[in-house]
Design an enzyme around this catalytic site. Structure first.
Site: not given
Ligand code: C6P
Length: 405
Positions: A121, A198, A201, A363
């Site tokens: 991401h 990370d 997910q 993203c």
């Molecule tokens: N993915 C998706 O629809 P935040 O926005 O900081 O809470 O999370 C960021 C993030 C980081 N790593 C991974 C693997 C993610 O999937 C996400 C967030 C969402 O896939 C929103 S773009």
């Protein structure tokens, strides 16, 4: 898992959208919230609202106990050795940026190597690109296998003595791949590098234990795991947090301040400048309590089964459907394309049937480029989704495809 009883806990699931019962399959973007979480947050604001770590009055005491209690619960949930290893941030993105600045800014220099993957991401990619630019370090990437896994065949060359940090997602938000982060973290340790995982997910969906993964940092967001928006977590190995300089400066993170200089509190408070999101942290504590009562192993098994069923039903209904990511066990999210139909159009038509999915690049633009598509549709499940909902989704998909035929 008693799904019909469990679904009663989530008010949002019982509404009609465009006259149809909502089928919510956008859980990888954010999950719905159970009443226990909504109630914990409103109870805090109704009765215990006060700033933490500052006041000497009863409400401040109650708020502080609840805030630090949530920290201890969340630490146990991820198998962290102590509550002090859990730093509250506003989301996973902020947690990763904190490491890139506060750890990377000190330990990464010109000529060093930062290793990451093309399935990240943007939140676990751009902070490292920026760190590499600031320090003149080199970015190095894992290769991907044709079925969407990390290519580990050159692991020892990829992560070598020049490597300072390896940043890798536990579960891809596009491919659903579960990466072998323990193996990667161990290789990082062999060469004296640190490993950031990370967990945005993974932590919401499967048992995650930082000591078993043997990682140095773990970042995740509360809003994808039944908690509120605006609160995230950075876990850090105690020795690393102790060495790290603060990322943000201000109230409550200091030990002593003079007009000339200042010294810092120990972790985690050193990294929590200013008034924190107390209601959000308490809500996340309630979310963790809720998930623990159901059991992370049960949630994972349920979602693996749902994604298997979903892929099977989609292929039966639309043989030409393109499904991205590996075969076999994968997380409960499915990115796909129906040839000839733009994923945004698909998502819009599904919405008219009450089915919420996401469409776009998720993203992960570099990964989209590797997959040879600018965008995909994505259906992502959580603990409360049912096979009946998958059937409704697939029927809506068939109608959408016919609409565009
Ligand atoms: N993915 C998706 O629809 P935040 O926005 O900081 O809470 O999370 C960021 C993030 C980081 N790593 C991974 C693997 C993610 O999937 C996400 C967030 C969402 O896939 C929103 S773009």
């Amino acid at each position: 898992m008693n799904l019909s009883r469990l679904r009663e806990d989530f008010p949002a699931l019982h509404q009609r959208v465009h006259g149809k019962l909502l089928v919510y399959l956008d859980n990888a973007a954010t999950s719905q919230k159970p009443k226990a979480v909504i109630d914990a947050i409103s109870r805090y604001y109704a009765y215990d609202n006060a700033n933490v770590h500052r006041g000497i009055h009863a409400l401040a005491e109650r708020a502080t106990v609840a805030y630090e209690g949530a920290r201890a619960r969340i630490a146990r949930f991820i198998g962290a050795p102590a509550p002090e290893t859990v730093v509250f941030t506003k989301n996973a993105s902020e947690a990763i940026n904190m490491v890139a600045y506060a750890w990377g800014g000190v330990h990464v220099r010109e000529g060093d190597v930062i290793v990451t993957t093309p399935m990240e991401h943007h939140s676990n990619l751009i902070p490292w690109q920026q760190l590499a630019r600031r320090t003149r370090a080199t970015l190095r990437y894992f290769g991907l296998t044709p079925d969407g896994r990390l290519d580990l065949s050159n692991l020892d060359q990829l992560i070598d003595e020049r490597t300072r940090i390896v940043a890798v997602t536990h579960v891809s938000n596009v491919l659903g791949t579960v990466n072998p982060v323990r193996r990667i973290a161990q290789r990082a340790r062999e060469v004296g590098a640190v490993c950031l995982v990370d967990g945005a997910q993974s932590v919401p969906h499967m048992p995650v234990n930082v000591q078993e993964l043997d990682c140095d940092f773990l970042a995740f967001s509360g809003h994808k795991m039944c908690g509120p928006m605006g609160v995230g977590v950075l876990y850090g190995r105690p020795e690393l947090l102790a060495q790290m300089e603060p990322f943000l400066f201000g109230g409550e993170m200091i030990s002593k301040v003079t007009l000339e200089e200042a010294t810092w509190k120990d972790a985690p408070h050193r990294f929590e400048a200013g008034t924190p999101n107390v209601g959000g942290v308490i809500g996340l504590g309630a979310a963790v309590e809720y998930l623990e009562a159901i059991g992370m192993e049960n949630i994972w098994r349920h979602e693996v089964e749902l994604s298997r069923y979903c892929i099977e039903r989609m292929r039966e209904a639309i043989p030409e459907v393109i499904i991205y990511g590996p075969e076999g066990e994968r997380a409960g999210l499915v990115c796909f394309n129906v040839p000839g139909v733009h994923p945004h159009d698909l998502a819009q038509v599904l919405d008219r049937d009450g089915v919420a999915i996401r469409a776009g690049h998720h993203c992960a633009q570099p990964l989209m480029r590797l997959l040879g598509t600018p965008a995909t549709a994505r259906a992502s499940t959580y603990l409360y989704n049912t096979k009946e909902e998958i059937d409704i989704f697939v029927s809506a998909l068939i109608r959408a495809k016919e609409f565009f035929a």
